[in-house]
Design an enzyme around this catalytic site. Structure first.
Site, PDB file in Angstrom:
ATOM      1  N   ASP A   1      -2.188   2.178  -4.639  1.00  0.00           N
ATOM      2  CA  ASP A   1      -3.421   2.620  -3.994  1.00  0.00           C
ATOM      3  C   ASP A   1      -4.523   1.588  -4.233  1.00  0.00           C
ATOM      4  O   ASP A   1      -4.427   0.728  -5.126  1.00  0.00           O
ATOM      5  CB  ASP A   1      -3.855   3.982  -4.542  1.00  0.00           C
ATOM      6  CG  ASP A   1      -2.854   5.078  -4.191  1.00  0.00           C
ATOM      7  OD1 ASP A   1      -2.185   4.944  -3.147  1.00  0.00           O
ATOM      8  OD2 ASP A   1      -2.745   6.052  -4.964  1.00  0.00           O
TER       9      ASP A   1
ATOM     10  N   HIS B   1       0.821  -1.216   0.000  1.00  0.00           N
ATOM     11  CA  HIS B   1       0.000   0.000   0.000  1.00  0.00           C
ATOM     12  C   HIS B   1       0.855   1.266   0.000  1.00  0.00           C
ATOM     13  O   HIS B   1       0.342   2.364  -0.229  1.00  0.00           O
ATOM     14  CB  HIS B   1      -0.928  -0.008   1.218  1.00  0.00           C
ATOM     15  CG  HIS B   1      -2.196   0.758   0.991  1.00  0.00           C
ATOM     16  ND1 HIS B   1      -2.454   1.451  -0.164  1.00  0.00           N
ATOM     17  CD2 HIS B   1      -3.290   0.933   1.788  1.00  0.00           C
ATOM     18  CE1 HIS B   1      -3.640   2.032  -0.084  1.00  0.00           C
ATOM     19  NE2 HIS B   1      -4.165   1.722   1.104  1.00  0.00           N
TER      20      HIS B   1
END
Length: 472
Positions: free
Chosen positions: A447, A443
């Site tokens: 995204d 992450h």
């Protein structure tokens, strides 16, 4: 192998002695065509043609039968050019063979040592050239130690479990059949050793009688204080007789370290989706026979997911990228790693340039890499690199899981088992073969939007493979 052979000083220099030595040289080194014989204070020396030129520059060599004045042999040998490779051997004429050493081979640039896992042969066994006699286990692959010559294994120098480096001597091999003689005496010694212990046991018999006398008062004193202290703790501890302690293999240590580093380094997040496998399974059932007949390999589901992953990575290149310090490295190639479970641990062979391969090429490469991984013959180069990983836990019956990223990659796709489930299709409830798919991603770099779009692309391509043909 070129060399210099030495024998005792011969009085005189008859042509007969020259012929005998010449025959010995030609038998040992067939490539020799011209030789020179030198008589020195240290013995009679026969030189290979490549060395004769260097010797002439040091001393005067005459025809056989003529006297010569030479410096001592050591000075001649040390004065030779360093570029000429030679070995000196003092050999008894009664010997019937040489001893050669089997050593650990080069294991790769990133591997400095390994563990001698097991011996494939025993002392006294016959081996051929390049036949594996032992296996060295590293943190990536298992490497065979091959016999350099055909002969008999005389003895093993190293032991199982030893840490060895490239060049470490493992075994001594005899080219002749003399190596077969050591095994017979060893069993006879064992039999003698086995026959001796019972005699020794009969002698200390009276001592054994004294032991129980001392042991009797001890248990009588122990039971009184022990029940109060041991009763609450003993039921909670399992008996140690039912436990086994086995050291971790190097491969298992490496896998454990990398997976833990992945959890500590990456910001792991997993997103899920489910795929209707009806069309892909129908495509395989309709064309599997024609596919096998033309390409010589079966059409599986894995190639469809690899092509779908390639399409998804091309649409979302950030998932094929990786963080390097303060930079992002975008890869213009797609190397798909396929996780394969083996008895020794998890290995991840790589399909190179998957974006340029068709279904048949992918299936052939997967089958080849899977066989090598299972047999333990896969090389380090075949596992190095990789920009994206696919793990198929469905072959073991897994319904749902959260795979862990394979560093230094940024994402991994998890496949699972196909289960028939009731689904609403066109307003009607029908049974469809469904599969859960999971994408674990870093992450920090990726995204949620890119991750969901990527997983959605895989779902669309697998559910309708015609999209690959039309590129939509």
């Amino acid at each position: 192998m070129f060399g210099v052979f030495r024998r005792r000083v011969v009085s005189g220099s008859s042509s007969a002695s020259v012929k005998i030595i010449g025959k010995l040289w030609r038998r040992t080194c067939p490539v020799a065509s011209t030789t020179a014989t030198c008589f020195t204070s240290e013995g009679e020396v026969l030189l290979h043609p490549k060395i004769v030129g260097n010797v002439r520059s040091i001393c005067h060599v005459t025809q056989p039968g003529g006297p010569v004045n030479l410096r001592p042999l050591r000075e001649v040998m040390t004065s030779l050019q360093p570029s000429v490779s030679m070995q000196m051997q003092t050999r008894m004429f009664s010997s019937s063979g040489d001893l050669v050493d089997a050593v650990v081979p080069f294991m790769g640039e990133s591997i400095s040592d390994g563990t001698l896992a097991t011996f494939l042969k025993k002392p006294g066994d016959r081996v051929e050239i390049d036949e594996p006699i032992a296996q060295v286990e590293t943190d990536k692959v298992t490497i065979d130690v091959a016999s350099p010559e055909a002969g008999i294994i005389q003895e093993f120098v190293a032991k199982e479990g030893d840490t060895v480096e490239p060049g470490t001597k493992v075994a001594i091999i005899s080219k002749s059949a003399e190596g077969a003689s050591p095994p017979p005496p060893s069993p006879s010694k064992k039999e003698e050793a086995v026959s001796q212990p019972p005699k020794v046991e009969e002698k200390p018999a009276p001592k054994v009688e004294t032991a129980p006398i001392i042991a009797k008062p001890k248990p009588s004193a122990l039971p009184s204080p022990s029940p109060s202290r041991t009763s609450p703790s003993e039921p909670q501890l399992p008996p140690k007789e039912r436990e086994r302690r086995v050291p971790m293999t190097r491969l298992r240590k490496r896998v454990a370290t990398r997976l833990k580093d992945s959890q500590n380094t990456f910001a792991l997040l997993t997103t899920f989706n489910e795929v209707d496998m009806t069309n892909l399974m129908k495509l395989r059932s309709e064309y599997k026979d024609a596919f096998l007949e033309k390409h010589g390999v079966k059409l599986g589901l894995m190639s469809g997911f690899v092509k779908a992953a390639v399409s998804g990575l091309q649409n979302q290149p950030i998932i094929n990228a990786v963080i390097d310090g303060d930079d992002i490295i975008y890869r213009d190639y797609i190397d798909i790693s396929i996780a394969v479970g083996t008895p020794k641990g998890l290995v991840v062979p790589v399909i190179r340039n998957a974006e340029k391969m068709n279904f048949a090429e992918i299936e052939k490469e997967i089958n080849s890499l899977a066989k090598k991984a299972t047999s333990g013959t896969i090389s380090i180069d075949e596992m190095a690199g990789g920009s994206f990983t696919i793990s198929n836990g469905g072959v073991y019956g897994s319904l749902l899981s959260t795979p862990i990223i394979n560093p230094p990659q940024s994402a991994i796709l998890g496949m699972h088992s196909i289960v028939s489930k009731p689904m609403v299709v066109g307003g009607n409830i029908v049974a469809r073969p469904m599969m859960y798919i999971a994408l674990t991603y870093d992450h920090r770099l990726i995204d949620g939007r890119e991750a969901v779009f990527f997983l959605r692309r895989i779902k669309d391509v697998v559910e309708d493979p015609r999209r690959l043909l039309l590129d939509i």
